[in-house]
Motif scaffolding. Structure first.
Motif, PDB file in Angstrom:
ATOM      1  N   SER A  13      43.985  93.006  49.786  1.00 28.97           N
ATOM      2  CA  SER A  13      44.156  93.906  49.197  1.00 28.97           C
ATOM      3  C   SER A  13      42.877  94.897  49.152  1.00 28.97           C
ATOM      4  CB  SER A  13      44.517  93.639  47.800  1.00 28.97           C
ATOM      5  OG  SER A  13      43.882  92.882  47.197  1.00 28.97           O
ATOM      6  N   ASP A  14      43.166  95.824  48.499  1.00 31.61           N
ATOM      7  CA  ASP A  14      41.950  96.998  48.445  1.00 31.61           C
ATOM      8  C   ASP A  14      40.764  96.265  47.569  1.00 31.61           C
ATOM      9  OD1 ASP A  14      44.316  98.227  49.313  1.00 31.61           O
ATOM     10  OD2 ASP A  14      43.591 100.267  48.406  1.00 31.61           O
ATOM     11  N   PHE A  29      44.060  89.928  56.129  1.00 36.74           N
ATOM     12  CA  PHE A  29      45.226  89.203  56.336  1.00 36.74           C
ATOM     13  C   PHE A  29      46.465  89.616  55.651  1.00 36.74           C
ATOM     14  CE2 PHE A  29      47.854  85.649  55.696  1.00 36.74           C
ATOM     15  CZ  PHE A  29      47.994  84.913  57.030  1.00 36.74           C
ATOM     16  N   ASN A  30      47.211  90.262  56.353  1.00 33.97           N
ATOM     17  CA  ASN A  30      48.503  90.608  55.540  1.00 33.97           C
ATOM     18  C   ASN A  30      48.122  91.709  54.776  1.00 33.97           C
ATOM     19  OD1 ASN A  30      50.424  89.163  57.205  1.00 33.97           O
ATOM     20  ND2 ASN A  30      50.759  87.468  55.619  1.00 33.97           N
ATOM     21  N   PRO A  31      47.421  92.756  55.193  1.00 32.44           N
ATOM     22  CA  PRO A  31      46.699  93.551  54.252  1.00 32.44           C
ATOM     23  C   PRO A  31      47.637  94.603  53.528  1.00 32.44           C
ATOM     24  CG  PRO A  31      46.188  94.206  56.411  1.00 32.44           C
ATOM     25  CD  PRO A  31      46.929  92.894  56.468  1.00 32.44           C
ATOM     26  N   ILE A  46      42.393  92.297  61.959  1.00 30.98           N
ATOM     27  CA  ILE A  46      43.506  92.267  60.813  1.00 30.98           C
ATOM     28  C   ILE A  46      44.482  91.577  61.564  1.00 30.98           C
ATOM     29  CG2 ILE A  46      45.645  93.690  60.233  1.00 30.98           C
ATOM     30  CD1 ILE A  46      43.849  96.172  61.046  1.00 30.98           C
ATOM     31  N   VAL A  47      45.027  90.350  60.826  1.00 33.60           N
ATOM     32  CA  VAL A  47      46.037  89.239  60.858  1.00 33.60           C
ATOM     33  C   VAL A  47      47.365  89.668  60.200  1.00 33.60           C
ATOM     34  CG1 VAL A  47      46.583  86.997  60.911  1.00 33.60           C
ATOM     35  CG2 VAL A  47      44.180  87.672  61.386  1.00 33.60           C
ATOM     36  N   ARG A  56      46.886  88.800  65.739  1.00 33.83           N
ATOM     37  CA  ARG A  56      45.637  89.292  65.433  1.00 33.83           C
ATOM     38  C   ARG A  56      45.519  90.630  66.044  1.00 33.83           C
ATOM     39  NH1 ARG A  56      40.653  88.347  67.666  1.00 33.83           N
ATOM     40  NH2 ARG A  56      41.496  86.525  69.028  1.00 33.83           N
ATOM     41  N   LEU A  57      45.222  91.528  65.419  1.00 36.61           N
ATOM     42  CA  LEU A  57      44.660  92.913  65.959  1.00 36.61           C
ATOM     43  C   LEU A  57      43.514  93.151  65.937  1.00 36.61           C
ATOM     44  CD1 LEU A  57      47.761  94.995  63.870  1.00 36.61           C
ATOM     45  CD2 LEU A  57      47.702  93.809  66.316  1.00 36.61           C
ATOM     46  N   GLU A  58      42.793  93.759  66.772  1.00 43.20           N
ATOM     47  CA  GLU A  58      41.385  94.443  66.751  1.00 43.20           C
ATOM     48  C   GLU A  58      41.226  95.687  67.276  1.00 43.20           C
ATOM     49  OE1 GLU A  58      39.095  91.656  69.207  1.00 43.20           O
ATOM     50  OE2 GLU A  58      39.221  90.149  67.603  1.00 43.20           O
ATOM     51  N   LYS A  59      40.360  96.301  67.076  1.00 43.02           N
ATOM     52  CA  LYS A  59      39.917  97.719  67.264  1.00 43.02           C
ATOM     53  C   LYS A  59      39.333  97.808  68.574  1.00 43.02           C
ATOM     54  CE  LYS A  59      38.406 102.101  65.340  1.00 43.02           C
ATOM     55  NZ  LYS A  59      37.831 102.978  64.453  1.00 43.02           N
TER      56      LYS A  59
END
Length: 72
Positions: A13-14, A29-31, A46-47, A56-59
């Protein structure tokens, strides 16, 4: 002998942004929407977990790409 520089933090979360900023390896994680946007801008991994698969995402450049999947 713990320190922030060699630490990993996982947030969803923020409210977790301040901690994620301090560590060497931040992971969203699950943001929430706000954390998702911050993670994208900062290049944090980002997972996203859905049922029995974690993505898993990456820029890379200006795009988010799928970096890895784990089935469990």
């Amino acid at each position: 002998n713990l320190n922030w520089d060699e630490s990993i933090a996982i947030g969803d979360s923020d409210g977790d942004i301040a901690i994620l900023e301090r560590v060497e390896r931040p992971i969203a994680f699950n943001p929430s929407e706000g954390l998702f946007e911050q993670a994208k801008q900062r290049g944090w991994p980002i997972v996203i977990e859905r049922k029995n698969i974690a993505y898993r995402l990456e820029k890379h450049g200006t795009e988010l790409v799928l970096a890895d999947t784990t089935v469990y």
